[in-house]
Design an enzyme around this catalytic site. Structure first.
Site, mmCIF file in Angstrom:
data_model
loop_
_atom_site.group_PDB
_atom_site.id
_atom_site.type_symbol
_atom_site.label_atom_id
_atom_site.label_comp_id
_atom_site.label_asym_id
_atom_site.label_seq_id
_atom_site.Cartn_x
_atom_site.Cartn_y
_atom_site.Cartn_z
ATOM 1 N N GLY A 23 29.538 54.782 20.795
ATOM 2 C CA GLY A 23 29.006 54.089 19.614
ATOM 3 C C GLY A 23 27.494 53.917 19.658
ATOM 4 O O GLY A 23 26.843 54.196 20.674
ATOM 5 N N TYR A 24 26.946 53.450 18.563
ATOM 6 C CA TYR A 24 25.496 53.266 18.471
ATOM 7 C C TYR A 24 24.986 52.224 19.471
ATOM 8 O O TYR A 24 23.942 52.409 20.091
ATOM 9 C CB TYR A 24 25.113 52.814 17.056
ATOM 10 N N CYS A 66 24.338 40.863 15.016
ATOM 11 C CA CYS A 66 22.936 41.202 14.758
ATOM 12 C C CYS A 66 22.340 40.314 13.665
ATOM 13 O O CYS A 66 21.266 39.731 13.842
ATOM 14 C CB CYS A 66 22.788 42.678 14.439
ATOM 15 N N ASN A 101 18.304 45.542 14.977
ATOM 16 C CA ASN A 101 19.723 45.153 15.070
ATOM 17 C C ASN A 101 20.397 45.720 16.312
ATOM 18 O O ASN A 101 21.256 45.069 16.919
ATOM 19 C CB ASN A 101 20.507 45.598 13.825
#
Ligand SMILES: NC(=O)c1ccc[n+]([C@@H]2O[C@H](COP(=O)([O-])OP(=O)(O)OC[C@H]3O[C@@H](n4cnc5c(N)ncnc54)[C@H](OP(=O)(O)O)[C@@H]3O)[C@@H](O)[C@H]2O)c1
Length: 352
Positions: free
Chosen positions: A14-15, A160, A319
């Site tokens: 994932g990011y 975030c 974020n």
């Protein structure tokens, strides 16, 4: 020199995991020994994250069983960047195995699963049962700047948007600057929704566009109120309208409230600067903060404006960094007794 602490990352493709791996590449005390992905197990990490370099890029993702097999006697850092709903049960498996293996595990979870102390509240917000109720008392959740010490071994990192909102809400409440009615709008980049494409994150929808979503009904609102209450003793009423912005990363939050009569703009600015004076990642600006000045970094910039009756706080963070991976590393540093800033002092990229 002490040996680096072995480190495992869950939710590996994932990011947020990508950002964790980028930050951990340069970390002086944490060494990645495993990155879990069921979908890409056996594939090189560098194929998913071509920005990574060296040995980590050449290493391969591993299955959960392979990751559990890495737990051995001694300290271990575990970051979970798995989705909420899945993370709690997964983390519970690692903690159980760690106990059996004599492994002294410290967990920082960036999902929503350990942000609420009460399973019933979690279930009300997320509409599903909690996956590891028995672990809730061993986690705490706060932005690191707002909780200097904790005796809990594990951390649930705030979301975030919640991180940016708390950076404004907590000093407003704690220093008695404003009434408890807080009005906020926030704009986030598309990475905030993770790597799986959806209508609201698809490039033609986001590019050159700006729109609100879930006005007054975002899941981060109760999280902010709960965490604000736990660190300040005050429960604000938060009216929050999130927006999707035409950029990939970054959050800009504008929070407004009625100013208490004793305060001026200059006094609030100075009080905030003093409040965050021991916080190496927070800078209270004399001008309106800009997203590009924090992108790619763990820094948070805050701006202040007042007309004598209302107060406006402007907050920018990345974020994926301060709102997730960077804040998680900051917490892990603290929990393991390292300098809070270890591996995190790179300035923003600026011209992305
Ligand atoms: N994006 C942000 O700005 C941000 C900020 C703060 C917090 N968060 C939170 O951080 C977490 C990760 O966010 P993200 O944006 O990186 O999400 P993402 O891009 O969608 O990645 C999530 C990863 O979790 C793994 N995964 C999926 N289902 C799983 C399961 N059942 N069990 C274990 N792993 C599973 C997937 O990897 P494999 O399928 O390859 O295993 C996937 O790559 C989420 O909980 C999110 O809410 C995100």
């Amino acid at each position: 020199m002490t040996a680096a602490i072995p480190t495992i990352v869950l939710g590996g493709t994932g990011y947020v995991a990508g950002e964790l791996l980028r930050l951990l590449t340069g970390h002086p005390h944490l060494e990645v020994i495993g990155v879990m992905s069921e979908s890409e197990a056996g594939q090189p990490i560098g194929a998913t994250f071509p920005n990574l370099q060296g040995g980590l890029a050449q290493a391969c993702f591993g299955t959960k069983l392979q990751m559990l097999g890495l737990l051995q006697t001694g300290p271990l850092a575990l970051f979970s960047a798995a989705p909420h709903g899945a993370s709690a049960a997964l983390v519970a498996e690692f903690i159980t195995r760690a106990k059996k293996s004599g492994c002294d595990i410290t967990v920082v979870d960036v999902s929503a699963d350990f942000r609420y102390a009460d399973a019933a509240v979690y279930e009300a917000v997320y509409g599903q049962p909690h996956g590891a109720v028995e672990l809730l008392s061993s986690f705490t959740s706060a932005v690191p700047e707002h909780l200097p010490d904790t005796d809990r071994p594990h951390i649930g990192h705030p979301g975030c948007f919640a991180t940016a909102l708390l950076m404004a809400a907590v000093p407003l409440m704690k220093l008695d600057i404003a009434d408890s009615d807080l009005y906020a709008s926030g704009i986030t980049g598309s990475t905030g929704s993770g790597k799986t494409p959806a209508a609201g994150t698809h490039h033609p929808e986001r590019h050159s566009n700006l729109f609100a979503y879930k006005p007054l009904a975002h899941r981060h609102s109760p999280e902010v109120v709960n965490i604000c209450k736990s660190v300040t003793g005050h429960r604000p009423a938060l009216r929050f309208v999130p927006h999707s912005g035409p950029f990939a990363r970054g959050i800009h939050v504008t929070m407004q409230a009625r100013l208490k009569s004793k305060w001026t703009e200059d006094a609030v600015h100075d009080a905030l600067a003093d409040f965050y004076s021991d916080c190496p990642f927070v800078i209270v600006k004399d001008v309106a903060p800009r997203i590009k000045d924090v992108i790619g970094s763990n820094y948070c910039h805050i701006g202040v404006a007042s007309d004598g009756e209302s107060i406006v706080l402007l907050v920018v963070i990345d974020n994926l960094v301060k709102g997730a991976a960077g804040g998680a590393v900051q917490w892990m540093n603290r929990q393991l007794g390292f300098a809070e800033t270890a591996g995190l002092l790179s300035p923003a990229i600026a011209w992305t």
